[in-house]
Design an enzyme around this catalytic site. Structure first.
Site, short mmCIF file in Angstrom:
data_model
loop_
_atom_site.label_atom_id
_atom_site.label_comp_id
_atom_site.label_asym_id
_atom_site.label_seq_id
_atom_site.Cartn_x
_atom_site.Cartn_y
_atom_site.Cartn_z
N HIS A 1 0.62 -1.35 0.05
CA HIS A 1 0.06 0.09 -0.19
C HIS A 1 0.79 1.11 0.11
CE1 HIS A 1 -3.23 3.45 1.19
NE2 HIS A 1 -2.28 3.51 2.37
N ASP B 1 5.90 22.36 -25.92
CA ASP B 1 6.15 20.98 -25.90
C ASP B 1 6.86 20.39 -24.69
OD1 ASP B 1 6.06 17.34 -25.51
OD2 ASP B 1 4.39 17.02 -27.76
N TRP C 1 6.96 0.58 3.76
CA TRP C 1 7.56 1.16 2.70
C TRP C 1 9.71 1.22 2.60
CZ3 TRP C 1 9.20 5.87 1.11
CH2 TRP C 1 9.16 6.22 2.00
N SER D 1 13.09 6.11 -14.06
CA SER D 1 11.91 7.38 -15.26
C SER D 1 11.69 8.40 -14.60
CB SER D 1 10.63 6.13 -13.96
OG SER D 1 9.27 7.19 -14.64
N SER D 2 11.76 8.27 -12.71
CA SER D 2 11.49 9.82 -12.46
C SER D 2 12.50 10.91 -12.74
CB SER D 2 11.51 9.84 -10.43
OG SER D 2 10.92 9.17 -10.08
N HIS E 1 13.24 12.04 3.26
CA HIS E 1 13.02 13.21 3.17
C HIS E 1 12.72 14.69 2.33
CE1 HIS E 1 10.98 15.36 6.17
NE2 HIS E 1 11.01 16.83 5.80
N GLU F 1 12.22 13.07 -0.49
CA GLU F 1 10.72 12.69 -1.33
C GLU F 1 9.36 13.16 -0.92
OE1 GLU F 1 10.06 10.70 -3.80
OE2 GLU F 1 7.95 9.83 -2.91
N TYR G 1 8.25 15.76 0.99
CA TYR G 1 8.85 17.30 -0.32
C TYR G 1 8.06 17.17 -1.98
CZ TYR G 1 9.24 18.67 4.39
OH TYR G 1 9.14 19.22 5.96
N SER H 1 -2.41 27.04 -5.19
CA SER H 1 -1.53 28.49 -5.65
C SER H 1 -2.74 28.78 -6.73
CB SER H 1 -0.16 28.75 -5.26
OG SER H 1 0.20 28.10 -3.77
N HIS I 1 14.82 12.81 11.65
CA HIS I 1 13.90 13.14 12.49
C HIS I 1 12.97 12.01 12.29
CE1 HIS I 1 11.31 15.92 9.81
NE2 HIS I 1 11.52 14.53 9.56
N HIS I 2 13.69 10.86 11.63
CA HIS I 2 12.51 10.12 11.22
C HIS I 2 13.00 8.87 12.31
CE1 HIS I 2 10.13 11.36 7.48
NE2 HIS I 2 11.02 12.09 7.45
N THR J 1 6.72 27.25 5.23
CA THR J 1 5.39 26.28 5.16
C THR J 1 4.65 27.48 6.23
OG1 THR J 1 6.63 24.47 5.61
CG2 THR J 1 3.84 24.57 5.88
N LYS K 1 3.16 29.89 3.84
CA LYS K 1 2.40 29.40 2.30
C LYS K 1 1.14 30.02 2.77
CE LYS K 1 3.65 27.12 -0.67
NZ LYS K 1 4.70 28.33 -2.12
N ARG L 1 2.14 0.67 14.89
CA ARG L 1 1.59 0.92 13.47
C ARG L 1 1.96 -1.13 13.16
NH1 ARG L 1 5.72 4.64 10.37
NH2 ARG L 1 4.67 3.72 8.77
#
Lengths: 278, 523
Positions: B75, B104, B140, B167-168, B251, B253, B255, B266, B300-301, B326, B329, B448
């Site tokens: 998931h 294009d 994951w 790909s990315s 991390h 990722e 963002y 926006s 921090h993870h 943040t 924004k 979890r």
């Protein structure tokens, strides 16, 4: 193309089959690799098929871009796109090596000292670099910096000089200098690879020799793969030079390869300092 | 103009399947990305439904623990790499050339390849359910030593991650080069729509960190099969090292998945507030600041894996610092609304819900940035609540809002406003019923990735599961609205939203095959 006579000069290629062939190639290659890793007999054959499709795709795709270039379809805007594209591609390669250098620094500065601190677990383990770790009893001799590696440094740096010399020749229209410079660069690159292979064969340790063997072979191995790729790219543009491609003011293909070659060169310098020397 | 029309008619374009396999058109490829994303969204969503069915009451009812772990792992991986990221790249493909006045993307063939690698990776991931030992069940984040011990499906995952990374990276290079090099005359950097800016910075993050992920999963692969000891202490390696390198990717990722969503919001809020975006320049700098900080907060993870107090303090304060840009924004969005002539069409409803719910997710992030609190909350449902508030009510709801906002431009038809609003309200309410109780479960200590739980957690879990079933079912309305809009509906006209300003609204709906054959002049 349709808007050639209009204000937008940007070349948008027509539908192409190469990308989907490339996807098929990578599916086959990755599938074969997985079978190989998990010890199924078909693995190497599936991988070979995938690699063959991949080579077919690369030749076809680059071939069509070269033909478009020779036909004058790619204008200055496209040239600028190629330049930016190559810059960011090399940046992504830098970050890839950054991951492995990060592992090297982390193991040397954090992991080994903390394992040495745990004397209750690993009595007598010093944690000094080079180390195969506390649990591997194997004695090994690390690779000395001032033998073949130093010679290889000299060779790669010289190849950086010869490719630049070839570039000067190209810019000033001296095609003979261009050809000699390119051939010298390829020969130096191949010499580097032969010496590197010799070093591997003579090494007194393997990729299984703890963190030292792991970081040594992964870093130098990926670098060697990049030198091989760079040498193939140099060979392709050498054939293009002999076919009369590239002009003094329009030769991005040449510059892309030389940028890549210099990148491989810089990575080697870092390898020499941090993997072999210090 | 006649000559052009003549050429367009006679230009050869394959039809049927070959059109989609060989296309070099940014709109076709954007459409492929969006459909792929929706498919994966339903696939990974179905896995979530099984997870919630299992958690509906204590005890084991539906699946075995090993299968449960496979479901949570898949998931997460599929939602991140298969649903959210491709959807945002789909928006980039459709919108960036339209918004900057380009014909294009910069590399149309490479663009096709970036997309067609995704089904390859998805094939490897999804088919791993059917190999001996089942799909990977290690989470994951692919932490060793679990990932070094697993079977063939772990190899399939690693190779799939390599292909997704390829790909990315190619997609991101394409986006950067398009924005830097293909802007229409007069479209200076500080006139770019904010959506384009967020994607420029996101693409930079992708090029910077996807190779790091590739390197660390390569180390997993060699530890599994070639005898290296990167993550094995006996050989001088360290499993914690994996976590450091992984979160150096992981991390940023986070963002990567939220910045383009900021860009979509926006675009929507000024349109329906009928005002210019408040504080455009500060928005650009805030996005850049968030991106820069994202490289500096990875640990921090991993507050609970063991690190010096000085390290914990640094990562705590650096993490809290992110709430400054943040906050800039969020305040700018609110200031844009201030004294606007607001109307509440479906895209605006999603955008307003985003501002409220994403902010809740941001605040719970601030809570877990505190080391002493995090040591209590690590690996509890509080974290699950936190990241679903930023990823579902953040990224996914921004994506849905963006789809409603641009669907009239993409298809030429208006979507069904009534059904759109039904979809919105069901989603927003069911989402909160699903995920808000998880805060309480986590604070009370429910871990979890566990298929069974103590009796005192039963009520909140039941509520959460009921919410999840409604949330899942209401996405079928979304699918219906999208298909209905593609098949027909009221004509949208060039500019269906009177407050919409950017360049895409100057084109017909749907836009011509080569978006801007004549570059527009931007004043």
């Amino acid at each position: 193309m349709i808007m050639a006579n209009h204000s937008s000069e940007y070349y948008v290629p027509p539908p192409s089959r190469w990308p989907i062939v490339g996807s098929l190639a990578l599916l086959t290659l990755a599938g074969g690799f997985i079978l190989f890793l998990d010890k199924m007999a078909a693995g190497p054959y599936v991988m070979a098929l995938g690699a063959a499709i991949l080579i077919y795709m690369l030749v076809g795709w680059f071939g069509s871009v070269i033909r478009e270039d020779q036909a004058g379809k790619l204008g200055g805007r496209v040239d600028m796109s190629f330049r930016w594209g190559m810059v960011w591609f090399i940046f992504s390669e830098v970050m890839f090596f950054g991951g492995f250098f990060g592992a090297l620094f982390y193991a040397r500065n954090f992991t080994l000292p903390s394992l040495a601190d745990a004397q209750m677990l690993w009595p007598g383990f010093s944690g000094a670099w080079p180390s195969a770790g506390p649990g591997i009893r194997e004695q090994f001799t690390p690779m000395a910096a001032w033998g073949i590696p130093a010679l290889n440094t000299l060779i790669l740096l010289s190849s950086g000089a010869t490719v630049t010399w070839a570039h000067w020749g190209l810019k000033q229209g001296r095609r003979r200098q261009l050809k000699i410079g390119l051939i010298l660069t390829i020969l130096l690159g191949l010499t580097f690879l032969v010496l590197q292979a010799h070093e591997y064969l003579d090494a007194a340790f393997t990729i299984r020799t703890g963190i030292y063997g792991a970081t040594f072979y992964m870093l130098t191995g990926f670098h060697g793969m990049h030198v091989t790729l760079g040498a193939i790219m140099l060979t392709v543009i050498t054939f293009r030079v002999f076919a009369g491609h590239f002009s003094p003011d329009d030769h991005f293909g040449f510059e892309a390869v030389s940028w890549y070659w210099h990148f491989v060169d810089v990575v080697w310098l870092l390898l020499f300092v941090f993997v072999y020397w210090l | 103009m006649d000559a052009i029309a003549h050429h367009i008619r006679h230009e050869e374009h394959p039809t049927g399947l070959m059109r989609w396999l060989t296309t070099t058109n940014h709109k076709d490829i954007g459409t492929l990305y969006l459909w792929f994303s929706l498919t994966m969204f339903f696939f990974a969503g179905a896995l979530a439904m099984v997870i919630r069915a299992e958690l509906f009451q204590p005890g084991l009812q539906v699946v075995q623990p090993q299968i449960f772990n496979q479901l949570t792992t898949m998931h997460g991986l599929v939602m991140i790499f298969g649903a959210i990221m491709p959807a945002l790249v789909g928006f980039a493909n459709w919108q960036i050339p339209l918004m900057i006045g380009a014909p294009d993307m910069a590399f149309p063939r490479l663009n096709n390849w970036s997309f067609w690698l995704l089904p390859v990776a998805a094939t490897l991931l999804v088919s791993s359910f059917f190999v001996p030992g089942g799909s990977m069940a290690g989470g994951w984040t692919m932490y060793p030593p679990l990932y070094i011990q697993g079977g063939i499906s772990y190899d399939m995952t690693i190779l799939a991650v390599h292909i997704l990374g390829l790909s990315s990276i190619m997609g991101a290079i394409n986006i950067i080069v398009t924005i830097l090099n293909l802007r229409a005359p007069g479209m200076t950097m500080m006139k770019l729509p904010l959506f384009v800016w967020t994607w420029l910075i996101t693409a930079f993050l992708l090029v910077a960190v996807m190779p790091v992920l590739a390197s660390v999963v390569t180390m997993l692969l060699t530890d599994r099969h070639f005898g290296t000891h990167f993550f094995n202490a006996a050989g001088g390696g360290d499993p914690v090292m994996y976590q450091h390198i992984f979160w150096t990717f992981g991390h940023p990722e986070v963002y990567i998945m939220i910045l383009p969503a900021f860009g979509i919001i926006s675009s929507i809020i000024p349109t329906f507030a009928r005002k210019k975006l408040f504080g455009y320049t500060s928005m650009v700098y805030a996005v850049a600041a968030i991106a820069l900080l994202s490289f500096l907060v990875w640990a921090h993870h991993m507050f609970t894996v063991g690190m010096p107090v000085a390290g914990q303090l640094y990562f705590m304060y650096a993490t809290m610092l992110i709430s400054v840009p943040t906050g800039v924004k969020v305040f700018n969005w609110v200031a844009t609304l201030w004294r606007g002539s607001i109307s509440f069409e479906t895209p605006m409803l999603f955008a307003l819900a985003f501002v409220c719910l994403f902010t809740i997710g941001g605040f719970s992030g601030l809570v877990v940035s505190l080391v002493p609190v995090d040591i209590q909350l690590q690996d509890t449902y509080y974290v699950v609540a936190h990241f679903h508030y930023v990823l579902f009510s953040g990224s996914a709801m921004a994506i849905m809002g963006g789809v409603y906002y641009w669907l009239p431009k993409w298809t030429g038809h208006m979507y069904d406003e009534f059904l759109g609003q039904v979809h919105f309200w069901l989603t927003a309410i069911a989402f909160n019923i699903t995920f808000f109780p998880m805060h309480f479960l986590g604070l009370a200590g429910m871990p979890r990735r566990i298929p069974d739980y103590a009796l005192q957690f039963a009520d909140f879990n039941r509520l959460s599961s009921l919410g999840a079933f409604v949330l899942g079912a209401s996405q079928l309305i979304f699918l219906y609205v999208v298909v209905k809009c593609i098949r027909g509906g009221a004509q949208a006209g060039d500019r269906p939203w009177e407050g919409a300003e950017s360049l895409e609204w100057t084109l017909t709906s749907p836009p011509p095959y080569h978006s801007f054959t004549v570059a527009p002049q931007v004043k």
